[in-house]
Structures are given as C-alpha cells and as structure tokens.
Design a protein around this motif. Structure first.
Motif, PDB file in Angstrom:
ATOM      1  N   TRP A  54      49.001  47.667  48.100  1.00  0.00           N
ATOM      2  CA  TRP A  54      48.745  46.318  48.603  1.00  0.00           C
ATOM      3  C   TRP A  54      47.467  46.388  49.600  1.00  0.00           C
ATOM      4  O   TRP A  54      47.551  47.173  50.395  1.00  0.00           O
ATOM      5  CB  TRP A  54      50.054  45.994  49.236  1.00  0.00           C
ATOM      6  N   GLY A  55      46.665  45.397  49.154  1.00  0.00           N
ATOM      7  CA  GLY A  55      45.516  45.074  50.028  1.00  0.00           C
ATOM      8  C   GLY A  55      44.803  43.952  49.842  1.00  0.00           C
ATOM      9  O   GLY A  55      45.299  43.292  48.960  1.00  0.00           O
ATOM     10  N   ALA A  56      43.567  44.026  50.097  1.00  0.00           N
ATOM     11  CA  ALA A  56      42.805  42.606  50.086  1.00  0.00           C
ATOM     12  C   ALA A  56      42.446  42.710  48.440  1.00  0.00           C
ATOM     13  O   ALA A  56      42.485  41.269  48.178  1.00  0.00           O
ATOM     14  CB  ALA A  56      41.582  42.831  50.790  1.00  0.00           C
ATOM     15  N   GLN A  57      42.400  43.602  47.723  1.00  0.00           N
ATOM     16  CA  GLN A  57      41.879  43.581  46.531  1.00  0.00           C
ATOM     17  C   GLN A  57      43.123  43.374  45.634  1.00  0.00           C
ATOM     18  O   GLN A  57      42.989  41.971  44.664  1.00  0.00           O
ATOM     19  CB  GLN A  57      41.761  44.856  45.854  1.00  0.00           C
ATOM     20  N   VAL A  58      44.284  43.468  45.787  1.00  0.00           N
ATOM     21  CA  VAL A  58      45.518  42.816  44.920  1.00  0.00           C
ATOM     22  C   VAL A  58      45.623  41.443  45.412  1.00  0.00           C
ATOM     23  O   VAL A  58      45.966  40.478  44.474  1.00  0.00           O
ATOM     24  CB  VAL A  58      46.863  43.810  45.591  1.00  0.00           C
ATOM     25  N   TYR A  59      45.897  41.189  46.788  1.00  0.00           N
ATOM     26  CA  TYR A  59      45.791  39.651  47.238  1.00  0.00           C
ATOM     27  C   TYR A  59      44.636  38.894  46.554  1.00  0.00           C
ATOM     28  O   TYR A  59      44.909  37.678  45.956  1.00  0.00           O
ATOM     29  CB  TYR A  59      45.765  39.552  48.606  1.00  0.00           C
ATOM     30  N   SER A  60      43.437  39.226  46.297  1.00  0.00           N
ATOM     31  CA  SER A  60      42.327  38.634  45.791  1.00  0.00           C
ATOM     32  C   SER A  60      42.680  38.498  44.164  1.00  0.00           C
ATOM     33  O   SER A  60      42.384  37.126  43.722  1.00  0.00           O
ATOM     34  CB  SER A  60      41.034  39.157  45.925  1.00  0.00           C
ATOM     35  N   ASN A  61      43.460  39.366  43.479  1.00  0.00           N
ATOM     36  CA  ASN A  61      43.641  39.282  42.186  1.00  0.00           C
ATOM     37  C   ASN A  61      44.673  38.301  42.002  1.00  0.00           C
ATOM     38  O   ASN A  61      44.662  37.522  41.255  1.00  0.00           O
ATOM     39  CB  ASN A  61      44.099  40.740  41.605  1.00  0.00           C
ATOM     40  N   LEU A  62      45.715  38.263  43.258  1.00  0.00           N
ATOM     41  CA  LEU A  62      46.665  37.218  42.648  1.00  0.00           C
ATOM     42  C   LEU A  62      46.419  35.757  42.956  1.00  0.00           C
ATOM     43  O   LEU A  62      46.793  34.916  42.282  1.00  0.00           O
ATOM     44  CB  LEU A  62      47.934  37.527  43.926  1.00  0.00           C
ATOM     45  N   ILE A  63      45.492  35.738  44.010  1.00  0.00           N
ATOM     46  CA  ILE A  63      44.910  34.461  44.181  1.00  0.00           C
ATOM     47  C   ILE A  63      44.012  33.803  42.982  1.00  0.00           C
ATOM     48  O   ILE A  63      44.181  32.634  42.416  1.00  0.00           O
ATOM     49  CB  ILE A  63      44.237  34.362  45.420  1.00  0.00           C
ATOM     50  N   SER A  64      43.130  34.751  42.388  1.00  0.00           N
ATOM     51  CA  SER A  64      42.542  34.497  41.224  1.00  0.00           C
ATOM     52  C   SER A  64      43.304  34.148  40.133  1.00  0.00           C
ATOM     53  O   SER A  64      43.303  33.280  39.205  1.00  0.00           O
ATOM     54  CB  SER A  64      41.659  35.765  40.833  1.00  0.00           C
ATOM     55  N   LEU A  65      44.659  35.042  39.955  1.00  0.00           N
ATOM     56  CA  LEU A  65      45.669  34.622  38.837  1.00  0.00           C
ATOM     57  C   LEU A  65      46.138  33.245  39.232  1.00  0.00           C
ATOM     58  O   LEU A  65      46.289  32.426  38.153  1.00  0.00           O
ATOM     59  CB  LEU A  65      46.667  35.628  38.904  1.00  0.00           C
ATOM     60  N   LEU A  66      46.253  32.938  40.170  1.00  0.00           N
ATOM     61  CA  LEU A  66      47.059  31.519  40.575  1.00  0.00           C
ATOM     62  C   LEU A  66      46.204  30.395  40.189  1.00  0.00           C
ATOM     63  O   LEU A  66      46.342  29.378  39.443  1.00  0.00           O
ATOM     64  CB  LEU A  66      47.287  31.474  42.095  1.00  0.00           C
ATOM     65  N   VAL A  67      44.795  30.428  40.802  1.00  0.00           N
ATOM     66  CA  VAL A  67      43.672  29.432  40.145  1.00  0.00           C
ATOM     67  C   VAL A  67      43.618  29.450  39.052  1.00  0.00           C
ATOM     68  O   VAL A  67      43.734  28.327  38.192  1.00  0.00           O
ATOM     69  CB  VAL A  67      42.428  29.878  41.092  1.00  0.00           C
TER      70      VAL A  67
END
Length: 389
Positions: free
Chosen positions: A89-102
């Motif tokens: 868990w880190g910035a990369q995972v959170y960025s991937n989840l935000i991209s997935l949501l958008v």
C-alpha cells in the motif's frame, strides 16, 4: 426471392460473428485474471495497476453499463487483494485506485449515453419502417365486394418491417383484384422493385378490363425501375436476369369464378369443404422481367370455380419453402386443411403460428399470405350469416 438452400439456424456467418462478439466481451476479464496470476507469481514486481485501470473502458466497447461495473469490481478486487498480500500500500496503489474510479465512472456514463442514443435511433428507424410498411404493404380490408379477406406478412430480417414480398387487394368495377408477388433479391433495391410493381397494379387494376393487361403494366413498371436502378448502379446491367418478380394476379367478380394470371409464382390454394387444391397453371409462364428470355405469355387469364364458402390462399414461396431445423418444408396444404372453421383473420393467424412452430422462429425468407373467402350473393358467409359492410 432469395437463395433457397440455406443452413439450419443459426447461419455460419451469423454464428461466427456471435462467437467472436462473445470472445471480445471476455477479453477484459481474461486480462484481469492474467493480472491476478502475475501478482501472485514471482513476477509480481511487474506493475499491473495501470493495465487494470483500463479494463472498464475496454468492457464498455462490447457491453452495456453492467460490463464496466463488473470489470471495475474485478480490477478493484485484484488491486486491493494483491496490495494487501504484498504489503505494498502506497501512493502508487492509491493512484491506481483513483484512476480506476475515474475510468469506471466515465465508462459507465459513456456506455449509458451510447445505449440511450442507440435505443432512440432504433425507435426512429422502426417508426420510419412502420410508415413505409403502411404505404407499401397496407393491411387489406376485412371485406371487399363479394369476399372477406385477411393478410399476414413476416419479414425474415431481424427487426425488419418490409422486404421483397408484395401483396394488395382493390375493389374495382371489374371485381376484386389481388396481387401476390416476390422480388428476387433483398435490401432497398428489392423494396424499390416491389413498390414499382405495386404502384402499377394499384393504378392499372381500376382502368384495364383485361386482367393480363394489368400484369403487362406491372411488367412495364418493373422494367422502368430496373433501368433507373442501373443508372445508379451500372453493375446491375451485367446480368439482366438478376432482377425479376414472380407475381400472381387474381380477380373475383360477381360470377362464381376466380380468374388467375400466374407469372412464375407458387400456385394458390383453393380450400373447399376442408380440402386444399393447388391451382396449377395450364402452362408455366415467365416471371415479370424475364419476358425477353422466354416465350410470350398467353393473352387470357385462366378461370376456376369459386363458389360461396370457398377460400383462396395466395402466398409467397417463403411460406412453402420454410424449413424446420431438420430441413423439412412447411406442409402448407395439410396445415391449411387442419385449421378448424374460423374467420379469415383467425385462419391466417393459425397459419402464422404453425409456421413459427415449424421453423422454431427462424425464417430464411420473407413470407406473405392473403386469404380470400367467397360470400354468397347476399353478402353472407356460411359460418356467421350476414356481414355488415
């Protein structure tokens, strides 16, 4: 009038297209499973997050709004599961989840918009087709002169309203005149040829006493329309036998006979006392449009007895050549004989349902039927007594 030898449904081309479409729908979910396999393997250092974020958009290409949602749920599950498993868990995972949501929100929105627009366009096309059908293939009136009648038309193409079959019935000073025809080919050229023949019949039926002259006017109109089509598509001139129409024109007057001119069309059936008999022409005649390639048609119509209570069933070859999944042709005469006494509209509906059952809902060609029942001189039928005009 289309090719008569066809494979059992579904056709090979249609079956392959459906298989490819199903495979395309599976691609996003296969990629998600591959990503899961990579993350659970020693090669989990490979970053699959950006790839997973694109899966809802890929699913939106072949599926409705539920497709992107399902792909998003799968990608989200894989991302959370692998991040937890590998403690990444880190910035990369959170960025991937935000991209997935958008991407998921955009895919669902676009998919819904496209689906709504396609639905509205389909409704508009159907309204236009229904309007064209009312002009080209008008429902026949339940009563004309000394006859009662009913019609039924079934288009082979999915969602189609009109095709290459044609029929009409008009009340003239010479009697009730009817036409049943089938255009070779399909698509808009077939519709144009059908419209030309119908237009000529509707006009000539009121002014030409000789029934064969009515047929000649139809043939002339067909030739004019063929010439017009050739100016649009010069390739149509390569084989002049490619565009023709089988047609049958019949007339029922005050006399208890029916006059028939058959130009290469399947013979109609006369139903009398529960028995069906085909009105075979004395000599085969060429379809409309093939006059230059065969002998000249005779100058007179053929007459047959048509007494009160008799019924005349005109039909296209899409009826008698409809096949079951086992390849058996539709048994029209025996099916017509098995229908219990009923009104003309009920009769054609019984035949319609029998045809659908026989083919399991699949028609390889357009099918049209027109039933005509002869009344007595007082305008009565033998089943229901007097009929109001």
């Amino acid at each position: 009038m289309r090719s008569r030898i066809r494979p059992s449904p579904p056709s090979a081309a249609g079956g392959h297209s459906r298989v490819l479409f199903r495979l395309a729908q599976c691609v996003p979910f296969v990629i998600i499973l591959l990503a899961l396999g990579i993350e659970l393997s020693p090669a989990h250092a490979v970053i699959t997050g950006p790839l997973l974020a694109a899966m809802p958009a890929l699913a939106a290409l072949t599926m409705g709004p539920k497709g992107p949602l399902s792909a998003a749920a799968g990608a989200f599950t894989v991302t959370v599961l692998t991040a937890t498993l590998h403690h990444s868990w880190g910035a990369q995972v959170y960025s991937n989840l935000i991209s997935l949501l958008v991407v998921s929100a955009a895919s669902v929105t676009m998919s819904s918009a496209v689906r709504t627009r396609s639905h509205n366009e389909l409704k508009q096309v159907r309204r236009v087709a229904e309007a064209a059908q009312r002009v080209l293939l008008r429902p026949v009136p339940p009563r004309l002169g000394p006859v009662r009648m009913a019609s039924k038309y079934l288009a082979a193409e999915t969602g189609a309203q009109i095709g290459g079959d044609l029929y009409e019935a008009v009340d003239t000073r010479y009697g009730v005149r009817m036409i049943m025809g089938d255009v070779r080919g399909k698509g808009l050229p077939a519709v144009r040829l059908a419209a030309a023949v119908l237009g000529a019949f509707r006009e000539a039926a009121h002014y030409d006493e000789d029934l064969t002259e009515v047929v000649h006017h139809c043939a002339a109109a067909l030739e004019r329309e063929r010439t017009a089509l050739c100016t649009v598509d010069p390739a149509a001139e390569d084989d002049p036998t490619e565009d023709f129409v089988t047609a049958l024109v019949a007339q029922v007057s005050d006399a208890f006979v029916v006059e028939v001119v058959n130009r290469g069309h399947p013979p109609p059936l006369v139903l009398r006392q529960g028995k069906a008999k085909a009105l075979l022409p004395a000599s085969p005649l060429p379809p409309l449009g093939l006059e230059d390639f065969m002998a000249d048609p005779p100058a007179e119509a053929e007459s047959y007895s048509f007494t009160p209570g008799d019924r005349l069933l005109l039909h296209t070859d899409g009826v008698i050549e409809a096949r079951s999944p086992d390849g058996d042709f539709f048994p029209l005469p025996t099916t017509a004989e098995s229908v219990h006494p009923c009104t003309p509209s009920e009769f054609v509906e019984h035949l319609h349902q029998a045809l659908i059952r026989h083919t399991h809902g699949y028609l390889a060609d357009d099918a049209a039927m027109l039933l005509v029942e002869r009344l007595d001189e007082g305008g009565r039928d033998r089943l229901h007594g007097p009929r109001a005009l």
